[in-house]
Design an enzyme around this catalytic site. Structure first.
Site: not given
Length: 596
Positions: A417, A481
């Site tokens: 990420t 997430s």
């Protein structure tokens, strides 16, 4: 990755001198092998492998500031702020450049969560641009013929793992609501870099050198690697005309150019045409995608109010749960006793991850008891479970306001990420965490960008002990997430914008950074660079190669099972100070905080 090489590259890049240096000279200093650190087990591998940890001074500004994972991206954001753009405008420009310079982490082929603060209205809003499962997806998507879960990378590489991307539509939605400059203006810097080229950084070179699966994709191999199969050296000028064309189309026609027409057709062709692991995404899936405006999750910690992203992210809830457990402890005193800080934070993490594994999922498919999970009475009962010795493995609690349905517990792997923080002179702020999941995503490259493997964030096993798992695959569903973009306030005034990449360890990275900022009074650079540690309801994890390894004996004496491992965060933090702003960008990556 040698730290001196990285510092040299970043200093030259910031000074605008790198392109003037002979490329062969830079190539001679580039690392020829991957880092020597070898994890003890496959599960120890960080989302993006470590390429060094350095130290640098905190950055300061008086008007506005951008913190991002690469100097070129951060400068693109600052340029937009200088031109009168909003914090959202700046974040969009940063994201588009990150797609080029940090392609392993995020991009238009992935998804994102954005938390925004409007200082004029005092409103905090959050946008969900998480990817969705195709309409043809089933809960058994990642099971083999024998009913057992697929090995992780067997699932990742190819079209099966690709979710319908959400980043482009999220950026457009945010701009429509909070943008100031014209939409095409925000694309100019990224288009110029794609057409004219940018220099390969030490980190990108190192990630490519360690990557095993990407060269199997012809488009990615031709772009990222030399004819002999080695990655382009540090300093090589990399051009991406295909991505420039993609950006021009989106700049001219908006998100419709991405979700319909030739780009969408090529995306679907790449997903469904993979020779060994095809997916089932359709052009109708792309056309049906929508960004969701979600209610931000907010809670208190001492004199502060924190707001973050709610489900389908577990990050906001888990961070608030951890801080609530810590609130009754004198965390300020642990600045001088980091082993004790690691004990308290790890125990708080065990409790939060236990609840996360049972209750957190897409709220459009599962009734997530957010109110109960953040109930002060419930959290007080959870905090009472924490003692002087480690509890080992925590069990999920029974929060109020939950539905009667019983869920099965199951975990899922999460990986890479990037994070962007922006604050302007009026006190407006963005915290945006953005991802394509694993490093280099599904290893599919289309039109100059990589596609995500976000569907592997779902639980591979759809049932546990005969009970449905909340985070199982379902058509149109968004996988859980851990991304935790966070804004901090005191008395209604912005204090900080914080967030990090790092898969499920994001929760621990953000929790550590908030304690370092709010309890230890560290500046943001020192806070993000402090050793990483925590527990995901397994062993207590300490960042190898740092002073955290010196805490092992003290933690073991408290009953912890300790594992030293790579904990490659990429935390960004901007703090509002009396004179202006101070910013920190994690030296484990190539980030900078820049402002005026």
């Amino acid at each position: 990755m040698p730290i001196l090489l990285f510092r040299r590259w970043r200093a030259l890049l910031s000074a605008g001198l790198l392109a003037a240096l002979p490329l062969e000279a830079l190539a001679q200093t580039a690392p020829s092998t991957s880092p020597s650190t070898t994890p003890s087990a496959a599960g120890d591998v960080a989302p993006e492998r470590a390429t060094g940890r350095g130290s640098r001074s905190v950055d300061t500004a008086t008007r506005h500031m951008v913190a991002a994972a690469n100097p070129l991206a951060a400068e693109a954001g600052r340029e937009i702020l200088r031109a009168g753009g909003s914090t959202v405008d700046a974040a969009i420009a940063v994201q588009l450049v990150l797609n080029l310079v940090e392609p392993q982490s995020s991009g238009v082929g992935g998804g994102a969560f954005l938390v925004h603060y409007d200082a004029a209205t005092k409103a905090v809003t959050s946008l969900d641009g998480r990817e969705t499962a195709p309409a043809a997806a089933t809960p058994e998507r990642f099971l083999r013929a024998d009913g057992k879960p697929m090995p992780f990378y067997d699932a990742v590489v190819g079209g099966r793992s690709v979710g319908v991307p959400g980043t482009v539509m999220l950026l457009e939605h945010a701009h429509r609501t909070h943008g100031k400059l014209p939409w095409p203006r925000l694309f100019e810097r990224a288009i110029a870099l794609a057409e004219n080229g940018f220099t390969v950084s030490p980190r990108l070179n190192g990630q490519l050198a360690m990557e095993k699966h990407l060269p199997a994709n012809p488009a990615a191999r031709a772009y990222f690697y030399q004819p002999d199969g080695t990655p382009w050296p540090v300093g090589h000028v990399l051009k991406n005309p295909e991505f420039a064309a993609t950006l021009r189309a989106i700049a001219e026609k908006g998100s419709a150019a991405f979700y319909e027409g030739p780009i969408a057709a090529d995306l679907v062709k790449a997903v469904t045409g993979h020779p060994t692991n095809p997916g089932d995404m359709t052009e109708a899936d792309l056309k049906a995608y929508r960004v969701k405006e979600r209610e931000p999750v907010c809670g208190s910690y001492r004199v502060y109010t924190l707001c973050g992203m709610g489900p389908p992210s577990s990050g906001g809830v888990a961070v608030l749960q951890m801080l609530a457990v810590l609130e009754g402890r004198d965390m300020a005193a642990t600045r001088g006793d980091p082993a004790l800080a690691a004990h308290w934070l790890s125990e708080a993490g065990r409790l939060a991850f236990a609840d996360r594994g049972l209750y957190l999922a897409d709220p459009d498919f599962v009734s997530v008891p957010v109110k109960g999970l953040l109930d002060r009475g419930y959290l007080a009962s959870r905090a009472a479970l924490v003692g002087e010795r480690s509890m080992g493995k925590a069990q999920a609690g029974e929060p109020p306001f939950r539905e009667g349905r019983a869920w099965g517990f199951a975990e899922a792997e999460e990986h890479g990420t990037s994070h962007i923080s922006v604050v302007d002179g009026a006190g407006n702020a963005v915290a945006m965490t953005t991802t394509i999941e694993d490093g280099f995503g599904s290893r599919l490259m289309v039109r100059g960008f990589l596609l995500n493997n976000e569907l592997t964030d779902f639980a591979f096993t759809p049932t546990e002990d005969g009970k449905p798992v909340a985070n199982r695959v379902e058509p149109g569903k968004r996988p859980r997430s851990s991304m935790a973009p966070t804004l901090v306030f005191r008395d209604g005034v912005l204090v900080a914008s914080v967030g990090s990449p790092g898969g499920s360890n994001i929760i621990n990275y953000v929790g550590k950074t908030l304690v370092a900022l709010l309890d230890w009074n560290l500046d943001p650079q020192a806070a993000v660079d402090a050793p990483n540690f925590g527990s995901r309801n397994g062993p207590t994890e300490l960042e190898q190669g740092t002073e955290a390894e010196g805490w092992i004996a003290a933690l073991e004496a408290r009953g912890h099972t300790v594992k030293a491992m790579e904990l490659t965060s990429g935390t960004q933090a901007i703090v509002v100070t009396g004179p202006g702003l101070s910013g920190g960008a994690d030296t484990r990556r190539e980030g900078v905080a820049v402002g005026d």
